[in-house]
Design an enzyme around this catalytic site. Structure first.
Site, PDB file in Angstrom:
ATOM      1  N   GLU A 276       0.857  -1.179   0.000  1.00  0.00           N
ATOM      2  CA  GLU A 276       0.000   0.000   0.000  1.00  0.00           C
ATOM      3  C   GLU A 276       0.891   1.226   0.000  1.00  0.00           C
ATOM      4  OE1 GLU A 276      -3.433   0.603   2.763  1.00  0.00           O
ATOM      5  OE2 GLU A 276      -2.494   2.582   2.684  1.00  0.00           O
ATOM      6  N   CYS A 310      -2.066   8.053   4.023  1.00  0.00           N
ATOM      7  CA  CYS A 310      -2.004   7.661   2.610  1.00  0.00           C
ATOM      8  C   CYS A 310      -3.319   7.924   1.885  1.00  0.00           C
ATOM      9  CB  CYS A 310      -1.602   6.198   2.491  1.00  0.00           C
ATOM     10  SG  CYS A 310      -2.588   5.118   3.515  1.00  0.00           S
TER      11      CYS A 310
HETATM   12  P1  NAD Z   1       9.592   4.697   3.215  1.00  0.00           P
HETATM   13  O1  NAD Z   1       8.863   3.975   2.153  1.00  0.00           O
HETATM   14  O2  NAD Z   1      11.028   4.964   3.007  1.00  0.00           O
HETATM   15  O3  NAD Z   1       9.486   3.904   4.618  1.00  0.00           O
HETATM   16  C1  NAD Z   1       8.376   3.145   5.038  1.00  0.00           C
HETATM   17  C2  NAD Z   1       8.869   1.866   5.729  1.00  0.00           C
HETATM   18  O4  NAD Z   1       9.723   1.169   4.849  1.00  0.00           O
HETATM   19  C3  NAD Z   1       9.699   2.085   6.988  1.00  0.00           C
HETATM   20  O5  NAD Z   1       9.397   1.080   7.931  1.00  0.00           O
HETATM   21  C4  NAD Z   1      11.115   1.930   6.521  1.00  0.00           C
HETATM   22  O6  NAD Z   1      11.959   1.494   7.566  1.00  0.00           O
HETATM   23  C5  NAD Z   1      10.955   0.871   5.469  1.00  0.00           C
HETATM   24  N1  NAD Z   1      11.999   0.879   4.421  1.00  0.00           N
HETATM   25  C6  NAD Z   1      12.668   1.933   3.920  1.00  0.00           C
HETATM   26  N2  NAD Z   1      13.541   1.522   2.972  1.00  0.00           N
HETATM   27  C7  NAD Z   1      13.401   0.180   2.878  1.00  0.00           C
HETATM   28  C8  NAD Z   1      14.022  -0.823   2.079  1.00  0.00           C
HETATM   29  N3  NAD Z   1      14.952  -0.532   1.176  1.00  0.00           N
HETATM   30  N4  NAD Z   1      13.626  -2.098   2.245  1.00  0.00           N
HETATM   31  C9  NAD Z   1      12.676  -2.417   3.132  1.00  0.00           C
HETATM   32  N5  NAD Z   1      12.063  -1.518   3.921  1.00  0.00           N
HETATM   33  C10 NAD Z   1      12.420  -0.225   3.785  1.00  0.00           C
HETATM   34  O7  NAD Z   1       8.818   6.031   3.493  1.00  0.00           O
HETATM   35  P2  NAD Z   1       9.262   7.264   4.421  1.00  0.00           P
HETATM   36  O8  NAD Z   1      10.632   7.738   4.081  1.00  0.00           O
HETATM   37  O9  NAD Z   1       9.003   6.909   5.806  1.00  0.00           O
HETATM   38  O10 NAD Z   1       8.237   8.365   3.921  1.00  0.00           O
HETATM   39  C11 NAD Z   1       8.441   8.925   2.635  1.00  0.00           C
HETATM   40  C12 NAD Z   1       7.160   9.012   1.870  1.00  0.00           C
HETATM   41  O11 NAD Z   1       6.504   7.735   1.826  1.00  0.00           O
HETATM   42  C13 NAD Z   1       6.109   9.911   2.487  1.00  0.00           C
HETATM   43  O12 NAD Z   1       6.326  11.244   2.140  1.00  0.00           O
HETATM   44  C14 NAD Z   1       4.853   9.368   1.907  1.00  0.00           C
HETATM   45  O13 NAD Z   1       4.697   9.881   0.617  1.00  0.00           O
HETATM   46  C15 NAD Z   1       5.102   7.895   1.797  1.00  0.00           C
HETATM   47  N6  NAD Z   1       4.499   7.126   2.915  1.00  0.00           N
HETATM   48  C16 NAD Z   1       3.316   6.531   2.694  1.00  0.00           C
HETATM   49  C17 NAD Z   1       2.720   5.831   3.718  1.00  0.00           C
HETATM   50  C18 NAD Z   1       1.409   5.167   3.525  1.00  0.00           C
HETATM   51  O14 NAD Z   1       0.671   5.016   4.493  1.00  0.00           O
HETATM   52  N7  NAD Z   1       1.097   4.703   2.312  1.00  0.00           N
HETATM   53  C19 NAD Z   1       3.323   5.732   4.957  1.00  0.00           C
HETATM   54  C20 NAD Z   1       4.563   6.345   5.145  1.00  0.00           C
HETATM   55  C21 NAD Z   1       5.136   7.034   4.111  1.00  0.00           C
END
Ligand code: NAD
Length: 540
Positions: A276, A310
């Site tokens: 998601e 989101c």
């Molecule tokens: P991100 O996708 O980097 O992180 C989300 C999760 O993924 C965290 O638990 C992080 O530790 C993990 N993660 C990061 N890199 C990873 C990798 N290479 N492999 C596996 N897991 C990994 O997002 P963010 O930096 O926290 O936020 C950035 C943007 O993401 C936000 O501005 C927003 O647009 C989006 N976001 C969306 C949701 C949602 O509910 N759909 C939630 C958080 C962030």
């Protein structure tokens, strides 16, 4: 001379400073936090990283950075626990989750404090997580069996083939959950996985591990067997790959770029994944909408959880006949919202969660204003309240060249546009690479529901912003286009944790030419039989 966004808004109309609240404090003790840290699975002392409180930018606690070996061992233990758990009846599993449901509601103050502490949101938005976790527990406790129990299916040939569909739990499910809904987005996927008979290993966001750890501890108390739900903490880029290498399915909630990395890794291993991801969600306000209700709805849809949601609305399309009235009321209500860093319910809007999110919001506003956008409400950071506060902000006259026109902000920022016809509104709403959530406001609910089916979006809410579809947990939730893959909630939200199997028995004659019958004769008889079957309604 260039103006800051706030100067622009001030030059258009006086913008009263949103009222603030004096902080009320939380009741979480140091021992409670240490007990929660003790629930993290590590096999030795590890480097640590601080979890920061957004309200104050001070460290709550140091939390271990688990190693790849910890992840492997957590999955190994979870796999053993799964074997026993999978043998339990649905009723036995359900008892754990019905107890958990009651405990979450009874002890909500503990987790409300934790969510606010580590995420910075307002208490009323933290409560959404409590309610959601209870709803999901109740739903899957009552409905898992209905979705997963063996089903008799139509056989190859009526009367000659008996066919059953079975669903076996996959094994160990990995969950990588984000910081914006630290309780909901860990539990929404874990509950159905556990009810399906799987074990779960969760890696919560490094910024917000405590809410997830609280839920894990509560599930222990509710009777979940040891090692069935493991929690490892650390950075996604360090633990993501080892987790995906070891589990049988991976759930991810977060950004679209990270989602693509996860999907590639899951693809390499040929395991399933559910993603998601981002959204640039539209709201359409039709000419027959109740302006008062629509502007109130837009406040919740755009600014809940400080817009770090989101499924929150970032683009609002309003019919030109009510555009001015809507914008005026939406702006007025937005300017009256109360910002604050308080652990009680009197605050409307909390803090943003990180410096990155704050900077992205500031940049989107700055960029849009420099290209001609108008600030209707908000438009500035509020360091006087806390280091990461930003006013709920409305823009209009946003040009296509502005980043905010297409890019997800994930902050308290909404842009309002005008439309003339329904066709134009549908085209504008669908003009995005995302497709997670949408909202339609109208006096004609039936028409709104029909219009919803024309929107390229996984969920559509009529006369609501996001909660009606999200909380309808009997129905699937997820994204079209770049907003994701797979679904949570409903039958799809639990079937994905199973291996589907068809067991079919053939009676009386084989599905081949019987002995002594030539292949030509068999093909003629079969062709005739198939033509007859086509006309029998029950066989279609
Ligand atoms: P991100 O996708 O980097 O992180 C989300 C999760 O993924 C965290 O638990 C992080 O530790 C993990 N993660 C990061 N890199 C990873 C990798 N290479 N492999 C596996 N897991 C990994 O997002 P963010 O930096 O926290 O936020 C950035 C943007 O993401 C936000 O501005 C927003 O647009 C989006 N976001 C969306 C949701 C949602 O509910 N759909 C939630 C958080 C962030």
């Amino acid at each position: 001379m260039s103006m800051t966004p706030h100067e622009v808004s001030s030059s258009l109309r006086p913008v009263p400073t949103p009222s603030t609240s004096r902080p009320a404090s939380h009741k979480v003790s140091g021992e409670q936090l240490d007990r929660l840290i003790g629930r993290i699975f590590t096999e030795g002392s590890r480097h640590t990283a601080p979890v920061m409180a957004p309200y104050t930018n001070s460290a709550i606690r140091e939390v271990p950075l688990c190693s790849a070996d910890d992840v492997q061992e957590a999955v190994r233990r979870a796999r053993i626990a799964h074997k026993e758990w999978a043998k339990r009846s649905f009723a036995e599993r359900a008892r754990v989750f019905l107890r958990f449901h009651d405990m979450v509601l009874a002890r909500q103050d503990e987790v409300l404090d934790l969510i606010q502490m580590e995420n910075g949101k307002a208490r009323k938005h933290a409560f959404e997580e409590v309610a959601d976790t209870a709803i999901t527990s109740r739903y899957y406790a009552h409905h898992a069996e209905q979705h997963l129990s063996p089903q008799r299916r139509m056989g190859a040939l009526p009367g000659l083939t008996t066919t059953w569909e079975h669903h076996h739990p996959l094994g160990v499910v990995g969950i990588i959950s984000p910081w914006n809904y630290p309780l909901t987005l860990a539990m929404a996927d874990a509950i159905p996985a556990l009810m399906a008979g799987c074990a779960v290993v969760i890696k919560p966001d490094q910024q917000t591990p405590f809410s997830c750890l609280w839920a894990a501890r509560l599930l222990d108390e509710a009777g979940l067997p040891p090692n069935l739900l493991m929690v490892v903490t650390g950075r996604g880029r360090d633990l993501g790959s080892p987790l995906i290498q070891a589990v049988d399915y991976i759930n991810f909630t977060g950004s679209t770029p990270t989602g693509r990395i996860i999907a590639r890794q899951a693809g390499e291993r040929l395991i399933g994944c559910s993603l998601e991801l981002g959204g640039k969600n539209p709201m359409i306000v039709l000419d027959d909408a109740d302006v008062e209700k629509a502007s109130e709805g837009a406040i919740r849809a755009c600014f809940s959880n400080t817009g770090q949601l989101c499924i929150s609305i970032e683009r609002v399309y309003v019919h030109s006949s009510i555009f001015d009235r809507f914008l005026s009321r939406f702006g007025e209500r937005t300017r009256a919202l109360k910002l604050g860093a308080s652990f009680d319910y009197e605050v409307d809007i909390g803090s943003m969660s990180s410096q990155d999110q704050l900077e992205k919001t500031e940049e989107h506003v700055r960029d849009a204003v420099s290209k001609g956008a108008t600030v209707v409400a908000g438009g500035r950071a509020r360091p006087d309240i806390g280091p990461l506060f930003y006013e709920p902000t409305i823009l209009t006259n946003v040009p296509k060249e502005a980043a905010v026109f297409r890019e997800e902000t994930f902050g308290p920022l909404a842009s309002v546009y005008r439309f003339e016809s329904i066709e134009e509104a549908v085209t504008l709403a669908n003009d995005t690479r995302y497709g997670l959530n949408a909202s339609v406001w109208t006096g004609d609910v039936k028409f709104g529901m029909e219009l919803g089916t024309r929107l390229e979006s996984g969920t559509v809410n009529v006369n609501e912003g996001y909660a009606a579809a999200w909380a309808s947990v009997d129905s699937p939730m997820g994204g079209f286009k770049d907003s994701g893959l797979g679904r949570r909630h409903g039958a799809q939200g639990i079937l994905k944790y199973t291996e589907a199997q068809t067991v079919a028995a053939q009676h009386l004659m084989p599905l081949a030419a019987p002995q002594g019958v030539s292949e030509r004769r068999y093909s003629e008889v079969m062709s005739g039989a198939l033509k007859i079957l086509k006309r029998i309604p029950g066989v279609r």
